[in-house]
Design a protein around this motif. Structure first.
Motif, mmCIF file in Angstrom:
data_model
loop_
_atom_site.group_PDB
_atom_site.id
_atom_site.type_symbol
_atom_site.label_atom_id
_atom_site.label_comp_id
_atom_site.label_asym_id
_atom_site.label_seq_id
_atom_site.Cartn_x
_atom_site.Cartn_y
_atom_site.Cartn_z
ATOM 1 N N ARG A 252 0.823 -1.204 0.000
ATOM 2 C CA ARG A 252 0.000 0.000 0.000
ATOM 3 C C ARG A 252 0.862 1.261 0.000
ATOM 4 N NH1 ARG A 252 -2.121 -0.461 6.229
ATOM 5 N NH2 ARG A 252 -0.240 0.331 7.237
ATOM 6 N N CYS A 253 0.236 2.393 -0.278
ATOM 7 C CA CYS A 253 0.917 3.679 -0.240
ATOM 8 C C CYS A 253 1.329 3.965 1.199
ATOM 9 C CB CYS A 253 -0.019 4.768 -0.763
ATOM 10 S SG CYS A 253 0.512 6.445 -0.368
ATOM 11 N N GLY A 254 2.614 4.276 1.393
ATOM 12 C CA GLY A 254 3.121 4.483 2.743
ATOM 13 C C GLY A 254 2.631 5.780 3.361
ATOM 14 N N HIS A 255 2.315 6.742 2.515
ATOM 15 C CA HIS A 255 1.951 8.059 3.041
ATOM 16 C C HIS A 255 0.564 8.045 3.690
ATOM 17 C CE1 HIS A 255 2.197 12.391 3.450
ATOM 18 N NE2 HIS A 255 0.957 12.466 2.999
ATOM 19 N N CYS A 256 -0.417 7.493 2.984
ATOM 20 C CA CYS A 256 -1.788 7.483 3.518
ATOM 21 C C CYS A 256 -2.112 6.134 4.145
ATOM 22 C CB CYS A 256 -2.797 7.816 2.423
ATOM 23 S SG CYS A 256 -2.812 6.622 1.072
ATOM 24 N N GLU A 257 -1.131 5.229 4.156
ATOM 25 C CA GLU A 257 -1.305 3.879 4.693
ATOM 26 C C GLU A 257 -2.502 3.168 4.079
ATOM 27 O OE1 GLU A 257 -1.250 4.561 8.928
ATOM 28 O OE2 GLU A 257 0.907 4.145 8.971
ATOM 29 N N PRO A 275 -7.784 13.895 -0.740
ATOM 30 C CA PRO A 275 -7.041 12.856 -1.462
ATOM 31 C C PRO A 275 -5.557 12.877 -1.087
ATOM 32 C CG PRO A 275 -8.476 14.058 -2.952
ATOM 33 C CD PRO A 275 -8.528 14.783 -1.634
ATOM 34 N N CYS A 276 -4.938 11.690 -1.012
ATOM 35 C CA CYS A 276 -3.531 11.579 -0.625
ATOM 36 C C CYS A 276 -2.646 12.231 -1.690
ATOM 37 C CB CYS A 276 -3.172 10.105 -0.477
ATOM 38 S SG CYS A 276 -1.406 9.805 -0.310
ATOM 39 N N PRO A 277 -1.714 13.107 -1.287
ATOM 40 C CA PRO A 277 -0.863 13.802 -2.266
ATOM 41 C C PRO A 277 0.163 12.879 -2.926
ATOM 42 C CG PRO A 277 -0.218 14.380 -0.028
ATOM 43 C CD PRO A 277 -1.460 13.552 0.089
ATOM 44 N N VAL A 278 0.432 11.699 -2.363
ATOM 45 C CA VAL A 278 1.444 10.800 -2.928
ATOM 46 C C VAL A 278 0.828 9.849 -3.962
ATOM 47 C CG1 VAL A 278 3.136 8.989 -2.423
ATOM 48 C CG2 VAL A 278 2.898 10.964 -0.884
ATOM 49 N N CYS A 279 -0.229 9.104 -3.569
ATOM 50 C CA CYS A 279 -0.817 8.122 -4.494
ATOM 51 C C CYS A 279 -2.030 8.700 -5.215
ATOM 52 C CB CYS A 279 -1.204 6.850 -3.752
ATOM 53 S SG CYS A 279 -2.538 7.091 -2.560
ATOM 54 N N HIS A 280 -2.433 9.908 -4.868
ATOM 55 C CA HIS A 280 -3.587 10.573 -5.482
ATOM 56 C C HIS A 280 -4.850 9.725 -5.391
ATOM 57 C CE1 HIS A 280 -0.712 13.499 -6.896
ATOM 58 N NE2 HIS A 280 0.011 12.501 -7.378
HETATM 59 ZN ZN LIG Z 1 -1.534 7.490 -0.591
#
Ligand SMILES: [Zn+2]
Length: 464
Positions: A252-257, A275-280
């Motif tokens: 999974r995306c580490g930023h938004c877990e 919305p998560c800025p890393v995985c959008h």
């Molecule tokens: Zn994310």
């Protein structure tokens, strides 16, 4: 209610389903109150499913024809009579055609679940019998005690007998209320041995964070993840099904877990999900998104509607069956990854119902539903009745607290609580088939049920 009594004029009132949870007798009083507001020079915009309210309008705007991506068009805007000529309108069919109730042979109970001495709120030492293996509607005006009987007394007594805690309830406020209330008085005298499981299909959320969605709740996502893990590329990289879970750190995306959203605290304003800025919003890391199953990434699949996924997974029976049931309860327009936080109470309830329908039926479950038609269009109510019928055909028992006459008329058995509200209610006024209840003199449900049955019979005669 305060507004309805005031003497303002020149005001535009916007009402969203004011009839929700009202007995037809209460709806009549509501319509009279709305008339008074209009007569004193105000304008009313009402979002409504209840046919008696719609019929009473001076102007109808019908939006559709279906839900989600299949809706959003104005099908009609004009006086009620003109809607009769709009073929695509689902509302038209119910307003003018009175669709017949399903024609089926009367079913006999396999036994009785008897409660004695039930004491709760306005119920005093009440004896009541529910038929097993049938669909029963419990009716009565608002405040008559029908919810105290079914959603409280029945549920608590059966839970206690089955030896399990009350059905899963993650609503803290309710827990507090529950501990504060006195234990229910009464006991079960007969029939409990026929029940092995109790399921309360309510409108509470299927989860309170974006981490829950219908794909995870129904279990279909487990199968989808296995399909991704079985692709050639995933096997080469030794990615297992867990890699495709947004609840596990692996892929999974580490930023938004894996939530796809981040919780943003704002000064002076309520916090929001953004919305998560890393995985959008994709929920996964870039490596995981390199894996495609028949041209789609796992994030693409979560973005599909139930209808689109139903076509995409046509050759995968495990996934297809779950999607089929979601379509049958009228949720084809929802996206698989649509966060639980975006779903309405009615949508959550129908997801729970679809999840139950895909279980292997052993015919020993008691299903309890409290006003499942709240927020449903009459064509969705029709579908709901068919779903409940299938649970009964599989040998289960269904008990519904309901105001909608289509559901009541389609039940095998009706228990009318009343006659009035509060201390004027709390008694079993009558119990029997819908035809019998329609002729009970003191029942406030009877006239509405009789009218519905008459309309349905006229349609049936025309059809034959
Ligand atoms: Zn994310």
């Amino acid at each position: 209610a305060t507004q309805i009594r005031s003497n303002l004029f020149g005001v535009v009132y916007v009402l969203d389903e004011p009839s929700a949870g009202l007995h037809p007798a209460d709806t009549e009083a509501l319509v009279t109150a709305l008339d008074r507001l209009k007569a004193s020079g105000n304008t009313l915009f009402v979002v409504e499913h209840e046919l008696d309210v719609i019929r009473h309008a001076d102007w109808i705007v019908d939006v559709g024809p279906a839900g989600g991506e299949l809706g959003g068009r104005i099908l009609y805007s004009g006086p009620p009579a003109g809607l009769a000529h709009v073929a695509a309108s689902q509302t038209r069919r119910h307003l003018f055609d009175h669709p017949p109730i399903p024609d089926r042979r009367p079913r006999a109970p396999s036994g009785w679940l008897r409660l004695a001495g039930v004491t709760r709120n306005n119920l005093h030492d009440l004896d009541v019998a529910f038929p097993l293996g049938l669909c029963t509607s419990v009716t009565g005006v608002s405040g008559s005690g029908k919810s105290s009987l079914v959603s409280q007394a029945l549920v608590e007594l059966v839970s206690a007998q089955l030896g399990h805690a009350l059905p899963a309830d993650d609503d803290d406020a309710d827990d507090l209320e529950r501990t504060a209330t006195v234990p229910v008085g009464g006991h079960i005298t007969e029939g409990i041995e026929a029940i092995k499981r109790l399921v309360v299909v309510d409108q509470k959320p299927i989860g309170r964070t974006p981490r829950s969605n219908l794909a995870t709740y129904t279990g279909l996502f487990d199968h989808v993840r296995k399909l991704f893990a079985s692709t050639k590329e995933a096997r080469a990289r030794r990615y297992d099904a867990g890699r495709f879970s947004f609840n596990v750190a692996k892929g999974r995306c580490g930023h938004c877990e894996g939530e796809g959203f981040v919780f943003v605290e704002m000064l002076f304003l309520p916090s929001v999900y953004a919305p998560c800025p890393v995985c959008h919003g994709a929920r996964y890391d870039a490596k995981t998104l390199e894996i495609a199953y028949r041209g789609k990434t796992i994030a693409d699949v979560l973005g599909l509607t139930v209808d689109a996924a139903w076509e995409f997974f046509a050759d995968e029976p495990n996934v297809h069956r779950a999607l089929e049931l979601l379509r049958e309860v009228g949720l084809g327009y929802l996206r698989l990854g649509q966060p639980a936080t975006e779903l309405s109470g009615g949508e959550a309830q129908r997801i729970k119902l679809a999840t139950e329908l895909q279980r292997v039926q052993r015919g020993n479950t008691l299903y309890v539903l409290d006003e499942p038609t709240t927020g449903l269009h009459p064509s969705d109510v029709e579908r709901l009745v068919a779903q409940l019928d299938r649970l009964v055909d599989a040998g289960n028992t269904v008990i519904i607290v309901e105001h909608d006459m289509r559901v009541v008329a389609g039940s095998d058995w009706v228990i009318d609580i009343g006659p009035g509200a509060g201390e004027e209610g709390g008694r079993v006024l009558a119990a029997g088939t819908p035809e019998k209840i329609a002729h009970v003199a003191r029942s406030r449900t009877a006239p509405y049920l009789a009218r519905f049955l008459d309309d349905a019979r006229v349609t049936q005669r025309k059809a034959s």
